[in-house]
Design an enzyme around this catalytic site. Structure first.
Site, PDB file in Angstrom:
ATOM      1  N   HIS A 140       0.804  -1.220   0.000  1.00  0.00           N
ATOM      2  CA  HIS A 140       0.000   0.000   0.000  1.00  0.00           C
ATOM      3  C   HIS A 140       0.830   1.259   0.000  1.00  0.00           C
ATOM      4  O   HIS A 140       0.431   2.278  -0.536  1.00  0.00           O
ATOM      5  CB  HIS A 140      -1.022  -0.041   1.126  1.00  0.00           C
ATOM      6  CG  HIS A 140      -2.202  -0.858   0.730  1.00  0.00           C
ATOM      7  ND1 HIS A 140      -2.262  -2.207   0.968  1.00  0.00           N
ATOM      8  CD2 HIS A 140      -3.292  -0.538   0.018  1.00  0.00           C
ATOM      9  CE1 HIS A 140      -3.374  -2.667   0.447  1.00  0.00           C
ATOM     10  NE2 HIS A 140      -4.021  -1.687  -0.136  1.00  0.00           N
ATOM     11  N   CYS A 176     -10.714  -1.223 -10.516  1.00  0.00           N
ATOM     12  CA  CYS A 176      -9.870  -0.262  -9.794  1.00  0.00           C
ATOM     13  C   CYS A 176      -8.557  -0.870  -9.297  1.00  0.00           C
ATOM     14  O   CYS A 176      -7.867  -0.275  -8.482  1.00  0.00           O
ATOM     15  CB  CYS A 176     -10.647   0.358  -8.641  1.00  0.00           C
ATOM     16  SG  CYS A 176     -11.338  -0.836  -7.525  1.00  0.00           S
ATOM     17  N   GLU A 221     -13.348  -9.032  -5.233  1.00  0.00           N
ATOM     18  CA  GLU A 221     -11.908  -9.240  -5.068  1.00  0.00           C
ATOM     19  C   GLU A 221     -11.586 -10.566  -4.382  1.00  0.00           C
ATOM     20  O   GLU A 221     -10.432 -10.846  -4.078  1.00  0.00           O
ATOM     21  CB  GLU A 221     -11.278  -8.065  -4.324  1.00  0.00           C
ATOM     22  CG  GLU A 221     -11.895  -7.715  -3.000  1.00  0.00           C
ATOM     23  CD  GLU A 221     -11.238  -6.488  -2.349  1.00  0.00           C
ATOM     24  OE1 GLU A 221     -10.151  -6.088  -2.761  1.00  0.00           O
ATOM     25  OE2 GLU A 221     -11.841  -5.965  -1.392  1.00  0.00           O
ATOM     26  N   ASP A 250      -6.301  -7.728  -5.170  1.00  0.00           N
ATOM     27  CA  ASP A 250      -6.571  -8.856  -4.274  1.00  0.00           C
ATOM     28  C   ASP A 250      -7.073 -10.072  -5.028  1.00  0.00           C
ATOM     29  O   ASP A 250      -6.699 -11.202  -4.719  1.00  0.00           O
ATOM     30  CB  ASP A 250      -7.602  -8.452  -3.215  1.00  0.00           C
ATOM     31  CG  ASP A 250      -6.943  -7.742  -2.046  1.00  0.00           C
ATOM     32  OD1 ASP A 250      -5.862  -8.195  -1.628  1.00  0.00           O
ATOM     33  OD2 ASP A 250      -7.479  -6.734  -1.574  1.00  0.00           O
TER      34      ASP A 250
HETATM   35  C1  PEP Z   1      -7.787  -4.316  -5.029  1.00  0.00           C
HETATM   36  O1  PEP Z   1      -7.687  -5.225  -4.204  1.00  0.00           O
HETATM   37  O2  PEP Z   1      -7.658  -4.480  -6.255  1.00  0.00           O
HETATM   38  C2  PEP Z   1      -8.047  -2.947  -4.597  1.00  0.00           C
HETATM   39  C3  PEP Z   1      -8.257  -1.987  -5.475  1.00  0.00           C
HETATM   40  O3  PEP Z   1      -8.048  -2.684  -3.280  1.00  0.00           O
HETATM   41  P1  PEP Z   1      -6.726  -2.582  -2.361  1.00  0.00           P
HETATM   42  O4  PEP Z   1      -5.538  -2.455  -3.280  1.00  0.00           O
HETATM   43  O5  PEP Z   1      -6.918  -1.371  -1.525  1.00  0.00           O
HETATM   44  O6  PEP Z   1      -6.739  -3.848  -1.581  1.00  0.00           O
HETATM   45 MG    MG Z   2      -8.407  -5.042  -2.213  1.00  0.00          MG
END
Ligand code: PEP
Ligand code: MG
Length: 779
Positions: free
Chosen positions: A393, A706, A635, A659
């Site tokens: 992250h 996303c 996800e 994910d």
């Molecule tokens: C994902 O898992 O693709 C996502 C956009 O959420 P994060 O990266 O915050 O887990």
């Molecule tokens: Mg995610």
């Protein structure tokens, strides 16, 4: 070629040339890659590079595509000899049809070049000094247009810098080799001498390599985010001089007080007064008489100031950790924080993350998301980490801010000292420490080129996101902090497809209350001029922890008590967040998104919490939006299977491929050891994406992808071909994707998607898509 085609060709070739270094390990390989690329892109049978020898008079054929390979290294000419020599001698472009009939033509039998009927030679320069010649030849007589000549000149300019850099890298390697050889020889004679021999890192110029997490090129001074400034290293040196040590302590206390005041002010400006309050507590501890007296006492017993601090802070931490009251227990962490800052000032190296004095390049073993959230982003020009996670992250945040980042750079922290000058080339994956002046000069030029390119992309910011055949695609931004809003707007995002609310939670010392959250969400939503902002409820766990909410120890945090599971088990916190989101919906369009849903029961439970939130708000007479669209992240593989049923419960899907890929392929998104298993182009992933897109279409539900994969043109092409029309990505990628889209027709994208969906291995899928991509760029 038309002028526009030529211009696009030049740009894409330049982009590719800058990434060529990635695949090249030395000068020869670099040259081979350049000639192959230029010949292909210019559609010429031949491209060759001749470089000047050290005598500055002889040109030698160093690489060719199209002439006989045997001639490489063999064919030489003096400056002025033949047409290539003419270009070098007169330092000008030489463009000739039917070269054989030119008076300066000279035939080199080894090359087999009699078959060619046009010649274009462009001199290469190192600043003003000739470096060599880039020559192209074609079988058909061809009149090169002024646009083609100008494009090729720009390519030649870029190629020159690569050649210079590759030469320098070679010489650095040679130097390292020499010093290693020297050390080996010394080892044979006198072992003790070796110890005094400088290690390669001390030779004055070091190149470290890593994996590009976000591309770009920056230079500047180093900031080390070093958690290693620990008390463990402080030993009792005995017999310290009390008066001097007390003075040292006074100075450090004063410095730390000023820094803390500064921190308090800055956090209040960037975040909120409440967030800054913690630093007020720190000030009180620093001013505390008994704290100071204890330190002085230890010093008068004969200890050094750092050792006295170690002892006293240790006692405090221990006392705090034994407290019953959780609030007081947490003060142990504050004591640790104060202790580290004070220690930093005592030993003259304070690297607290919030104290970046000037823009620079952050070097760290790893950066925690909470650290990334509290750092002053304006001052981070680049990021280098030893840890290798591309999808952590912290790295995702760096991307959303458009900060060039290199991960997996082994030995980076040890190789630099604070304030060192470095060049971070996050195009080719290199970090140059103490670069010699010629590298600095070269990179200054490259940096200028990069910023010109960024400037060019800005043109796309306000254009609609449309394919070549006019299909409208929606490009939104992934954001985490308030400061991302400006980045998103600057890059022309049409709202936010994913607002990760855990990041603002991370920068606080406690759960923000409803009013604070409402203010924050309303401010973010109002920033997007009527475009919707999709607010995702808290997604902690995995690699995201809150400083004030200690998760249980788990063997498998990504499979554990994470995300919506935590929210549903902490209903008050969850309801408060939903209330704040609904309230913000009154101010500007927002959507509500639940992460990590894996069953229908879960989404139904979430909807029940929404209902409770509404009732609460009504009871309190608070205004809120009744009809906030509701969505789930897809996800987890179970959500894919249940997609048709989930679709009946919600208004939209958000495809979280970051994910989804890790759960589908059982490959931790942060673990470099299994990086090769984490493949967005795995056939199973493609099928799943196609299926989810189909369900959304059939059920008439919105779908926004996303995950990080959307920002790569190769993936984007495929996803568009599968029918996905809405994407959310780190904002700095938006202009690039828009620019790419203008060359992409839906027909091509669909055909590519159809083709790869019948394929069964990732490598073949990638190769196929690469070919499609090239054909788009060459069009
Ligand atoms: C994902 O898992 O693709 C996502 C956009 O959420 P994060 O990266 O915050 O887990
Ligand atoms: Mg995610």
């Amino acid at each position: 070629m038309t002028a526009r085609q030529t211009e696009r060709l030049g740009i894409s070739t330049l982009e590719d040339i800058s990434t060529l270094i990635l695949q090249s390990h030395d000068l020869d390989e670099t040259l081979d890659n350049i000639v192959a690329l230029v010949a292909k892109r210019m559609r010429t049978e031949v491209c060759s590079i001749y470089l000047l020898e050290d005598d500055r008079e002889t040109l030698r054929l160093r690489a060719t595509k199209g002439l006989s390979r045997k001639a490489v290294g063999q064919v030489t000419m003096r400056i002025g000899e033949g047409l290539t020599g003419l270009a070098a001698e007169e330092r000008r472009v030489v463009a000739i049809q039917e070269p054989q009939s030119h008076p300066r033509y000279r035939y080199f039998r080894e090359t087999g070049e009699e078959r060619f009927h046009s010649f274009l030679g462009i001199p290469l320069f190192d600043r003003k000094t000739p470096l060599g010649v880039l020559a192209i030849q074609t079988k058909d007589p061809r009149q090169f247009s002024p646009e083609e000549i100008s494009t090729l000149s720009t390519i030649a300019f870029q190629a020159s810098s690569i050649v210079i850099n590759a030469r320098l890298l070679d010489s650095i390697r040679q130097k390292e080799e020499e010093s290693k050889r020297f050390a080996r020889e010394l080892a044979k004679t006198r072992q003790s001498l070796i110890e005094r021999q400088p290690a390669p890192a001390d030779t004055g110029d070091t190149v470290l390599r890593g994996t590009v997490a976000y591309p770009g090129l920056v230079s500047g001074k180093v900031h080390i985010l070093d958690e290693g400034l620990g008390f463990a290293d402080i030993l009792d040196e005995g017999e310290a001089r009390s008066t001097e040590e007390i003075q040292r302590l006074e100075d450090a206390l004063e410095k730390t007080r000023i820094q803390t005041l500064f921190l308090e002010k800055r956090v209040a400006e960037r975040l909120s007064q409440d967030d800054a309050a913690i630093f007020h507590t720190h000030l009180m501890i620093l001013e505390d008489r008994s704290f100071q007296e204890k330190l002085q006492q230890k010093i008068t017993e004969g200890h050094s100031a750092p050792y006295a601090l170690k002892k006293v802070v240790g006692e405090y931490i221990e006392a705090f950790s034994r407290m019953e009251d959780p609030y007081l227990r947490e003060r142990a962490a504050d004591m640790e924080d104060i202790g580290r800052r004070l220690l930093g000032n005592l030993v003259g190296q304070n690297n607290h993350p919030l104290q970046l004095k000037h823009p620079g390049i952050l070097v760290a073993r790893e950066i925690l998301p909470s650290e990334m959230a509290t750092l002053d982003h304006e001052k981070i020009r680049g990021i280098v980490t030893e840890a290798g996670e591309k999808n952590s992250h912290a790295v995702i945040m760096a991307k959303s801010l458009g900060i060039p980042a290199l991960v997996g750079v082994k030995g980076a922290v040890r190789a630099v000292t604070p304030e060192d000058r470095v060049i971070l080339d996050a195009n080719s994956g290199c970090l140059y420490v103490h670069p010699p002046p010629h590298i600095v000069e070269e990179y200054r030029r490259l940096e200028e080129d990069c910023s010109r390119e960024l400037h060019r992309l800005e043109e796309f910011r306000d254009l609609p996101a449309e394919t070549r055949d006019g299909v409208r695609i929606c490009l939104r931004a992934n954001i985490g902090l308030v400061s991302d809003v400006a980045v998103a707007l600057r890059n022309g995002a049409e709202g936010v497809g994913l607002y990760r609310t855990e990041f603002p939670y991370m920068t606080r010392s406690d759960f923000p209350d409803r009013e604070e959250q409402y203010q924050l969400y309303a401010k973010v939503a109002a920033g997007f001029n009527g475009h919707p902002v999709t607010i995702r409820t808290l997604d902690i766990g995995g690699d995201k922890a809150l400083p004030y909410f200690t998760p249980p120890r788990e063997d498998n945090p990504f499979m554990g008590w994470r995300s919506v599971r935590v929210s549903l088990d902490n209903r008050d916190i969850f309801r408060t967040q939903i209330e704040a989101i609904l309230m913000a919906g009154k101010e500007a369009p927002v959507k509500l998104l639940f992460p990590m849903i894996s069953s229908l029961e879960e989404i139904r439970a979430c909807k029940q919490v929404i209902e409770e939130a509404r009732q609460n708000l009504r009871k309190e007479g608070c205004e809120f939006a009744e009809a906030v669209p509701l969505g789930v992240m897809i996800e987890v593989p179970a959500a894919v299977q249940l997609a048709p049923l989930l679709a009946r419960e919600v208004d939209f899907f958000a495809l979280g491929t970051n994910d989804l890929i890790q759960y589908m392929l059982a490959a931790d998104r942060n673990n470099p050891l299994v990086n090769k298993y984490y493949g967005p182009l795995h056939p199973a992933i493609l099928q799943v994406l196609r299926n989810v897109a189909g369900v959304a279409r059939r059920e008439g539900k919105g779908l926004c992808l996303c995950g990080e994969m959307a920002s790569d043109p190769l993936h984007f092409l495929l996803l568009t071909g599968m029918g996905i029309r809405e994407f959310s990505m780190p904002a700095p990628f938006i202009p690039r994707i828009k620019a790419f889209m203008r060359d992409l027709s839906l027909k091509t994208a669909r055909k590519a998607a159809r083709e790869v969906l019948t394929m069964s291995d990732s490598a073949a899928i990638r190769t196929h898509l690469m070919k499609v991509l090239e054909s788009i760029e060459n069009r």
